[in-house]
Design a protein around this motif. Sequence first.
Motif, PDB file in Angstrom:
ATOM      1  N   ALA A  77      -3.211   0.605  19.147  1.00  0.00           N
ATOM      2  CA  ALA A  77      -4.487   0.685  18.457  1.00  0.00           C
ATOM      3  C   ALA A  77      -4.607  -0.227  17.248  1.00  0.00           C
ATOM      4  O   ALA A  77      -5.682  -0.398  16.720  1.00  0.00           O
ATOM      5  CB  ALA A  77      -4.779   2.125  18.045  1.00  0.00           C
ATOM      6  N   PHE A  78      -3.487  -0.821  16.782  1.00  0.00           N
ATOM      7  CA  PHE A  78      -3.665  -1.661  15.602  1.00  0.00           C
ATOM      8  C   PHE A  78      -3.304  -3.117  15.809  1.00  0.00           C
ATOM      9  O   PHE A  78      -3.310  -3.878  14.885  1.00  0.00           O
ATOM     10  CB  PHE A  78      -2.927  -1.136  14.387  1.00  0.00           C
ATOM     11  N   ASP A  79      -2.947  -3.503  17.001  1.00  0.00           N
ATOM     12  CA  ASP A  79      -2.500  -4.883  17.101  1.00  0.00           C
ATOM     13  C   ASP A  79      -3.449  -5.808  17.853  1.00  0.00           C
ATOM     14  O   ASP A  79      -3.081  -6.922  18.192  1.00  0.00           O
ATOM     15  CB  ASP A  79      -1.101  -4.960  17.694  1.00  0.00           C
ATOM     16  N   ARG A 100       0.841  -1.215   0.000  1.00  0.00           N
ATOM     17  CA  ARG A 100       0.000   0.000   0.000  1.00  0.00           C
ATOM     18  C   ARG A 100       0.869   1.255   0.000  1.00  0.00           C
ATOM     19  O   ARG A 100       0.435   2.317  -0.440  1.00  0.00           O
ATOM     20  CB  ARG A 100      -0.941   0.004   1.218  1.00  0.00           C
ATOM     21  N   ARG A 101       2.106   1.130   0.493  1.00  0.00           N
ATOM     22  CA  ARG A 101       3.011   2.274   0.501  1.00  0.00           C
ATOM     23  C   ARG A 101       3.758   2.415  -0.825  1.00  0.00           C
ATOM     24  O   ARG A 101       4.663   3.226  -0.946  1.00  0.00           O
ATOM     25  CB  ARG A 101       4.021   2.151   1.655  1.00  0.00           C
ATOM     26  N   GLY A 102       3.418   1.556  -1.775  1.00  0.00           N
ATOM     27  CA  GLY A 102       4.000   1.681  -3.110  1.00  0.00           C
ATOM     28  C   GLY A 102       5.191   0.788  -3.372  1.00  0.00           C
ATOM     29  O   GLY A 102       5.802   0.862  -4.435  1.00  0.00           O
ATOM     30  N   GLY A 150       7.803  -7.400  -1.381  1.00  0.00           N
ATOM     31  CA  GLY A 150       7.554  -7.482   0.048  1.00  0.00           C
ATOM     32  C   GLY A 150       7.945  -8.843   0.573  1.00  0.00           C
ATOM     33  O   GLY A 150       8.247  -9.749  -0.220  1.00  0.00           O
ATOM     34  N   HIS A 151       7.944  -9.003   1.882  1.00  0.00           N
ATOM     35  CA  HIS A 151       8.256 -10.331   2.427  1.00  0.00           C
ATOM     36  C   HIS A 151       6.964 -11.121   2.600  1.00  0.00           C
ATOM     37  O   HIS A 151       6.964 -12.332   2.723  1.00  0.00           O
ATOM     38  CB  HIS A 151       9.056 -10.232   3.734  1.00  0.00           C
ATOM     39  N   ASP A 152       5.831 -10.391   2.565  1.00  0.00           N
ATOM     40  CA  ASP A 152       4.522 -11.035   2.647  1.00  0.00           C
ATOM     41  C   ASP A 152       3.494 -10.133   1.965  1.00  0.00           C
ATOM     42  O   ASP A 152       3.853  -9.082   1.433  1.00  0.00           O
ATOM     43  CB  ASP A 152       4.132 -11.269   4.116  1.00  0.00           C
ATOM     44  N   VAL A 153       2.228 -10.556   1.974  1.00  0.00           N
ATOM     45  CA  VAL A 153       1.156  -9.690   1.486  1.00  0.00           C
ATOM     46  C   VAL A 153       0.167  -9.521   2.638  1.00  0.00           C
ATOM     47  O   VAL A 153      -0.290 -10.506   3.217  1.00  0.00           O
ATOM     48  CB  VAL A 153       0.427 -10.273   0.254  1.00  0.00           C
ATOM     49  N   GLY A 182      -2.557   1.550  10.960  1.00  0.00           N
ATOM     50  CA  GLY A 182      -1.575   0.718  11.648  1.00  0.00           C
ATOM     51  C   GLY A 182      -0.958  -0.339  10.761  1.00  0.00           C
ATOM     52  O   GLY A 182       0.252  -0.538  10.767  1.00  0.00           O
ATOM     53  N   TRP A 183      -1.805  -1.006   9.965  1.00  0.00           N
ATOM     54  CA  TRP A 183      -1.292  -2.101   9.138  1.00  0.00           C
ATOM     55  C   TRP A 183      -0.674  -1.631   7.835  1.00  0.00           C
ATOM     56  O   TRP A 183      -0.117  -2.402   7.088  1.00  0.00           O
ATOM     57  CB  TRP A 183      -2.377  -3.161   8.920  1.00  0.00           C
ATOM     58  N   THR A 184      -0.779  -0.334   7.554  1.00  0.00           N
ATOM     59  CA  THR A 184      -0.083   0.205   6.397  1.00  0.00           C
ATOM     60  C   THR A 184       1.375   0.477   6.761  1.00  0.00           C
ATOM     61  O   THR A 184       2.271   0.316   5.955  1.00  0.00           O
ATOM     62  CB  THR A 184      -0.784   1.488   5.894  1.00  0.00           C
TER      63      THR A 184
HETATM   64  N1  DCP Z   1       2.999  -3.649  12.070  1.00  0.00           N
HETATM   65  C1  DCP Z   1       3.444  -3.014  13.221  1.00  0.00           C
HETATM   66  N2  DCP Z   1       3.886  -3.748  14.268  1.00  0.00           N
HETATM   67  C2  DCP Z   1       3.937  -5.089  14.181  1.00  0.00           C
HETATM   68  C3  DCP Z   1       3.503  -5.732  13.034  1.00  0.00           C
HETATM   69  C4  DCP Z   1       3.044  -4.992  11.976  1.00  0.00           C
HETATM   70  O1  DCP Z   1       3.415  -1.812  13.298  1.00  0.00           O
HETATM   71  N3  DCP Z   1       4.387  -5.776  15.227  1.00  0.00           N
HETATM   72  C5  DCP Z   1       2.485  -2.852  10.943  1.00  0.00           C
HETATM   73  C6  DCP Z   1       3.543  -2.019  10.303  1.00  0.00           C
HETATM   74  C7  DCP Z   1       3.894  -2.742   9.053  1.00  0.00           C
HETATM   75  C8  DCP Z   1       2.588  -3.444   8.699  1.00  0.00           C
HETATM   76  O2  DCP Z   1       1.979  -3.700   9.948  1.00  0.00           O
HETATM   77  O3  DCP Z   1       4.304  -1.855   8.057  1.00  0.00           O
HETATM   78  C9  DCP Z   1       2.772  -4.708   7.933  1.00  0.00           C
HETATM   79  O4  DCP Z   1       3.744  -5.552   8.537  1.00  0.00           O
HETATM   80  P1  DCP Z   1       4.889  -6.224   7.690  1.00  0.00           P
HETATM   81  O5  DCP Z   1       5.792  -6.910   8.644  1.00  0.00           O
HETATM   82  O6  DCP Z   1       4.296  -7.061   6.618  1.00  0.00           O
HETATM   83  O7  DCP Z   1       5.701  -4.991   7.101  1.00  0.00           O
HETATM   84  P2  DCP Z   1       5.680  -4.340   5.654  1.00  0.00           P
HETATM   85  O8  DCP Z   1       4.517  -4.808   4.862  1.00  0.00           O
HETATM   86  O9  DCP Z   1       5.796  -2.888   5.898  1.00  0.00           O
HETATM   87  O10 DCP Z   1       7.041  -4.831   5.016  1.00  0.00           O
HETATM   88  P3  DCP Z   1       7.332  -6.120   4.093  1.00  0.00           P
HETATM   89  O11 DCP Z   1       7.484  -5.590   2.730  1.00  0.00           O
HETATM   90  O12 DCP Z   1       8.599  -6.671   4.634  1.00  0.00           O
HETATM   91  O13 DCP Z   1       6.200  -7.081   4.219  1.00  0.00           O
END
Ligand code: DCP
Length: 356
Positions: free
Chosen positions: A259-261, A199-201, A205-208, A317-319
């Motif tokens: 707030a997001f976990d 979503r950040r462009g 990634g390591h996952d979706v 949070g998840w972005t």
């Molecule tokens: N997140 C967080 N704290 C955690 C787990 C996740 O703040 N303990 C949030 C921030 C991350 C997002 O969720 O950006 C997604 O988690 P990812 O580990 O998948 O991270 P990204 O998607 O940013 O990176 P990647 O490209 O490695 O998947």
Amino acid sequence: IVKASSFVAGTVSQYACQRRTTLNNYNKKFTDAFDILAENYEFRENEVSSLAFMRATSVMKCLPFTVVRMKDLEGLPCMGVRSNLLLYVQEIIEEGESSRVKDVLTDERYQSFKLFISVFGVGLKTSEKWYRMGFRTLEEVRADKTLKLSRMQKPGFLHYEDLVSCVSKGEADAVSLIVNNTVRTFLPDALVTITGGFRRGKKIGHDVDFLITSPGLQEEEEILHKVIDLWEKQGLLLYYDLVPSTFEQAKLPSRKVDAFDHFQKCFLILKLHQQRVDTSSSSTLKESDKAEVKDWKAIRVDLVVSPFEQYAYALLGWTGSRSSNLNNMIFLKAKSEEEIFAHLGLDYIDPWERNA
Ligand code: DCP
Ligand code: MG
């Protein structure tokens, strides 16, 4: 690109959530070095130094120019008067690289930990244990039949090659289609949004990561179970871990929560069947050989379900990124990410500028 001389260091916020940070990193030479140092400190359980280097990386990523002299860093937050951070910058400016960073890269402990944590389900604790047991490579770990691997580590080793190779945007889109179709089978008005790095462009990634919600979502507990059951029947599930919501505990008014976990979520490994692009080569294969060709890839997928009212918080949070995320966020009514920033008196930052 902005000239360093016309850039006002004082305008750089000390808070990562307020620094517009795109994926355009002009200081990769420095941030790559800092990332390695931060990681090495983490492996050595020096959290203070690790955090100092992570913060410095984050600040340098937002600069609209390449640092070429020490003066360029004057007035920037987090560029450490403490720690030896500036010495590294100086070394890289003068030599083009850092000898200390090169030493870390060839360090036995660093190399082993780096390998171990690349396995899904292996963290610092397990790495430490394996290192102490004398293991230095994954082959050595694999060969020891007395080792008891966890429920996560087993698929971690089984699908190692697939999981270490990054997920491409194309693969993320293919997964997105599957997730959307399956979720909508059970919840026709569901909102399924790709979050995380994509979503950040980011292009890899390591996952979706996905966030699922729906205006009528009553029994949010149901949807993930249904999705998991169906994928299991279809033979698409290689691993899953369903984590229940901890929302009830966090619900108390104006209580500070992460707030997001606390949403219900599922960490899983999905079997993504790949279209064979090169049909000419496959048609030359004998029937008996065709069976040997693996036409799928194991992909790490995170599904998060939020109540409709919490969607904006969950989305923010998840972005991420992790560094961009706001700590100790208080729950307020918010329909959108924009409203959350406004509630907190902060300038709105777009997702593609949250790569701090
Ligand atoms: N997140 C967080 N704290 C955690 C787990 C996740 O703040 N303990 C949030 C921030 C991350 C997002 O969720 O950006 C997604 O988690 P990812 O580990 O998948 O991270 P990204 O998607 O940013 O990176 P990647 O490209 O490695 O998947
Ligand atoms: Mg991700």
